[in-house]
Design an enzyme around this catalytic site. Sequence first.
Site, PDB file in Angstrom:
ATOM      1  N   ASP A  85       0.849  -1.192   0.000  1.00 52.64           N
ATOM      2  CA  ASP A  85       0.000   0.000   0.000  1.00 52.64           C
ATOM      3  C   ASP A  85       0.883   1.240   0.000  1.00 52.64           C
ATOM      4  O   ASP A  85       1.982   1.214  -0.559  1.00 52.64           O
ATOM      5  CB  ASP A  85      -0.911  -0.036   1.238  1.00 52.64           C
ATOM      6  N   HIS A  99      -3.662   6.022   3.435  1.00 51.28           N
ATOM      7  CA  HIS A  99      -4.419   4.845   3.016  1.00 51.28           C
ATOM      8  C   HIS A  99      -3.887   3.562   3.659  1.00 51.28           C
ATOM      9  O   HIS A  99      -4.641   2.760   4.228  1.00 51.28           O
ATOM     10  CB  HIS A  99      -4.377   4.733   1.484  1.00 51.28           C
ATOM     11  N   SER A 139     -11.172  -1.087  -0.572  1.00 52.44           N
ATOM     12  CA  SER A 139      -9.906  -1.025   0.169  1.00 52.44           C
ATOM     13  C   SER A 139     -10.116  -1.386   1.628  1.00 52.44           C
ATOM     14  O   SER A 139      -9.250  -1.997   2.260  1.00 52.44           O
ATOM     15  CB  SER A 139      -9.308   0.387   0.095  1.00 52.44           C
TER      16      SER A 139
END
Length: 645
Positions: free
Chosen positions: A142, A172, A326
């Site tokens: 990520d 994120h 996600s």
Amino acid sequence: MKNMSCKLVVSVTLFFSFLTIGPLAHAQNSSEKEVIVVYKNKAGKETILDSDADVEQQYKHLPAVAVTADQETVKELKQDPDILYVENNVSFTAADSTDFKVLSDGTDTSDNFEQWNLEPIQVKQAWKAGLTGKNIKIAVIDSGISPHDDLSIAGGYSAVSYTSSYKDDNGHGTHVAGIIGAKHNGYGIDGIAPEAQIYAVKALDQNGSGDLQSLLQGIDWSIANRMDIVNMSLGTTSDSKILHDAVNKAYEQGVLLVAASGNDGNGKPVNYPAAYSSVVAVSATNEKNQLASFSTTGDEVEFSAPGTNITSTYLNQYYATGSGTSQATPHAAAMFALLKQRDPAETNVQLREEMRKNIVDLGTAGRDQQFGYGLIQYKAQATDSAYAAAEQAVKKAEQTKAQIDINKARELISQLPNSDAKTALHKRLDKVQSYRNVKDAKDKVAKAEKYKTQQTVDTAQTAINKLPNGTDKKNLQKRLDQVKRYIASKQAKDKVAKAEKSKKKTDVDSAQSAIGKLPASSEKTSLQKRLNKVKSTNLKTAQQSVSAAEKKSTDANAAKAQSAVNQLQAGKDKTALQKRLDKVKKKVAAAEAKKVETAKAKVKKAEKDKTKKSKTSAQSAVNQLKASNEKTKLQKRLNAVKPKK
């Protein structure tokens, strides 16, 4: 929660919709482009390295090299017989559907956010069964992971070119990591697998974007470092042969890959790498267990998980809420970690089959394009109830510290299958047993100090021997040694007194043994002197008895002398006296033999004469003999003689 005016809600724009794939414009010259060259053999690799292309990245477990090259060089590489194929370096983005909303900086540890997403997946049942993801290695490919008090990061790697740090500069990756493994520390949020080993693999930049080259590097690192599970909350809409080969390679090496299906909405194709069969594709559900409006669907979707309004860790110690596949993907990755912990030997195929047993079927019965096999949901097993019973027994033992409760808990633990959870229960119970052992030893030492008997001392010593080396054991042994010295002293005194009274060798030997166990001291010296007097008295008595036997060699005197000599301890004095006494015994024996011969002659004469006078004379001779077989025989012969009238 930290006070914020108007309740601070900060939007951090992270989402970049999935881009139409094309060559990246990183090359300095428009005629150059970044490509991934896949080779067939060593010669092919050497061809790439010897070409005019600029090498960007080589891989350990993938037969590929990432390069920047002009069109002519790319054409030459494609035509080389040792080159398998050439692909453009394409872009990837994080699979979020909305902006993150920051909730708090977490400076107040009383913050404890509502997590609606935990109830649908029934993960608390897994926690009760001792499943926490312990020892399971999860790579989060990520944007990296930011340091956070609610996270423990085992390590990581940067696959991006602009930094060697795997620290998150986007948010994120940190959000994804919290869903997987946030600590159970009483504040913030609870991760699904709080004891999993999380590794930050940075393949996305500060904008949440990345490329194929970096993603391959992250997968390659995951293979090299033996990750159990890889979470990829990212994707692209176009196929890539090298990416397909890479995930297949990882899968064959035992790495389970989990990826987001995408956020293009129902009816759009599942993104890559989730679309590959060697990757678990995850769609997103909302608070009503319905398909999230943004979730991409398709035949490749294998499972679904909560993906809307998910609260998790964020940059700078903050927490934030976000939505997207996600967020759904780490739910599935973490649940796989729990199943992997429960059955560490299971293969990827077996784990996927096991996950099918841990779902609630949504939508069309069976597998469908929206939810796959269904929403992940932990299903308690028979072993779970057994674990719960064992854990409850351990808790009771921890409270009562009673041996009966410890024994019961140990019995229940022994019935569990081998697992990290079982080992953890054993460790907890061992601590209780250790406490109990120390307490028992203290109680028994105190009892030994009170009663000062050999039995209480022996019992206390046995209890002390069970303790591990340490201060408690050392101090208790010192106390017990004092009791032992007291008992040894008393025993020595009593035995010396007994020896003084009886003068018997057994008592003297016993007293000497008791004195020998005492440490050097004035008391020991005094007791030894007293015992030596007994020994001297016994020696004097033996000497006098032997002299008397020598003077008057009779059986009685010899027996008395032998008794006196027998009371002596081994040594020169005893040996010398025994030699003198043996001479006396020989003399007595000779005299006795002479008497026997005389008696035999007189009995024979009485048998011949058969007179009253000869029989009386023979009887007198027999009477002078010691009791023996010979005397008995002579007496029988004499009894048979009938004197003449």
